[in-house]
Design a protein around this motif. Structure first.
Motif, short mmCIF file in Angstrom:
data_model
loop_
_atom_site.label_atom_id
_atom_site.label_comp_id
_atom_site.label_asym_id
_atom_site.label_seq_id
_atom_site.Cartn_x
_atom_site.Cartn_y
_atom_site.Cartn_z
N THR A 107 -16.91 106.94 11.73
CA THR A 107 -15.40 107.64 11.61
C THR A 107 -14.86 108.13 12.73
O THR A 107 -15.65 109.00 13.41
CB THR A 107 -15.44 108.55 10.23
OG1 THR A 107 -14.09 108.95 10.01
CG2 THR A 107 -16.22 109.95 10.57
N ASP B 262 -12.48 110.51 12.34
CA ASP B 262 -11.69 111.51 11.68
C ASP B 262 -12.56 112.78 11.66
O ASP B 262 -12.90 113.30 10.76
CB ASP B 262 -11.41 111.30 10.43
CG ASP B 262 -10.05 112.06 9.62
OD1 ASP B 262 -9.80 113.04 10.46
OD2 ASP B 262 -9.65 111.68 8.64
N PRO C 26 -18.32 105.55 7.31
CA PRO C 26 -16.89 105.29 7.27
C PRO C 26 -16.32 106.23 6.09
O PRO C 26 -16.80 106.39 4.99
CB PRO C 26 -16.82 103.78 6.88
CG PRO C 26 -18.24 103.21 7.24
CD PRO C 26 -19.35 104.19 7.04
N CYS C 27 -15.05 106.57 6.41
CA CYS C 27 -13.81 107.11 5.48
C CYS C 27 -14.53 108.75 5.30
O CYS C 27 -13.77 109.17 4.38
CB CYS C 27 -13.80 106.41 4.13
SG CYS C 27 -13.56 104.63 4.26
N CYS C 28 -15.14 109.17 6.16
CA CYS C 28 -15.73 110.69 6.06
C CYS C 28 -14.52 111.27 6.79
O CYS C 28 -14.15 110.73 7.92
CB CYS C 28 -17.06 111.04 6.61
SG CYS C 28 -18.32 110.28 5.54
N LYS C 29 -14.56 112.57 6.51
CA LYS C 29 -13.37 113.53 7.50
C LYS C 29 -14.04 114.68 7.78
O LYS C 29 -14.64 115.31 6.74
CB LYS C 29 -12.23 113.93 6.66
CG LYS C 29 -11.28 114.75 7.30
CD LYS C 29 -9.98 114.79 6.55
CE LYS C 29 -9.00 115.48 7.35
NZ LYS C 29 -7.88 115.79 6.47
N HIS D 104 -20.11 107.94 2.48
CA HIS D 104 -18.67 107.77 2.37
C HIS D 104 -17.85 108.62 1.56
O HIS D 104 -18.05 108.97 0.80
CB HIS D 104 -18.49 106.35 1.59
CG HIS D 104 -19.10 106.11 0.24
ND1 HIS D 104 -18.23 106.49 -0.84
CD2 HIS D 104 -20.20 106.04 -0.37
CE1 HIS D 104 -18.75 106.40 -1.90
NE2 HIS D 104 -19.99 105.93 -1.72
#
Length: 222
Positions: free
Chosen positions: A104, A106, A121-124, A139
């Motif tokens: 990621t 982010d 993926p899609c982690c913040k 995720h």
């Protein structure tokens, strides 16, 4: 190659320095701490300067800062240092070890992600957060600012970790669980339900049983 100043002169700074000095993306210029915490003018063979002297000694376009300070006071000590240095207009570097698998972009300023960790993926990941070695962030995990996730922890899919929370070694947060702000989740804890703010969760420590190890091995096949 980026020139960096490491903030700290204790165990965390020692670990970070020994990783960074082998990383050809960086050159460590010196260490910096507040004067009251100086135990000498050198650490790991490099000069130690007062944090307040950094603007006089270095140009903020030429060096970046890596904050290698622990999780004392529910991460608030590191939060204060982060704010002070940002106010001095120095860039706080996000250090991601080359052996971490991060999928990621982010990720906030000033984060540290150490070797063996996996960020799906899609982690913040919020600002000024430390993810130590061999952590799994599955995720859609969200980690807010100023958190510390210790080695071997597992943050399952769609978990949320509130700001300034400490996650201890080997803790497991089950999927879709929200951890409140300023929590302390002890080593080895299994968290299956949402937590409130300012809460503490500890698992029971291992207890000695009335066997010596050789007899136990005979009975239970170890």
């Amino acid at each position: 190659m980026k020139s960096v100043i490491i903030i700290g002169n204790s165990i965390t700074a020692e670990v970070l320095y020994n990783l960074i000095k082998e990383d050809d993306r960086y050159k460590v210029k010196c260490f910096a701490v507040d004067r009251e915490f100086m135990s000498g003018n050198k650490f790991q063979g490099l000069k130690v300067v007062d944090i307040n002297d950094i603007p006089q000694l270095f140009n903020n376009t030429e060096v970046k800062i890596i904050i290698a300070v622990g999780y004392n006071n529910v991460n608030q000590d590191r939060e204060v240092i982060y704010s002070r240095l940002r106010d001095l207009n120095f860039e706080i570097e996000t250090y991601i070890h080359q052996d971490a698998l991060v999928h990621t972009k982010d990720i906030g300023n000033g984060c540290i992600i150490l070797p063996g960790s996996v960020v799906d993926p899609c982690c913040k990941i919020g600002e000024n957060t430390v993810i130590w070695s061999n952590v799994i962030c599955a995720h859609h995990t969200i980690i807010e600012d100023n958190c510390w996730v210790a080695s071997g922890s597992i943050l399952s899919g769609q978990t949320k970790i509130g700001k300034n929370t400490f996650i201890g070694v080997g803790a497991i947060i089950v999927n879709e669980v929200n951890i409140g702000e300023y929590n302390i989740i002890g080593a080895g804890s299994l968290i299956t339900k949402n937590t409130g703010d300012n809460e503490v969760y500890l698992t029971k420590a291992g207890e000695r049983i009335p066997f010596d190890s050789f007899n136990y091995a005979k009975v239970y096949g170890y």
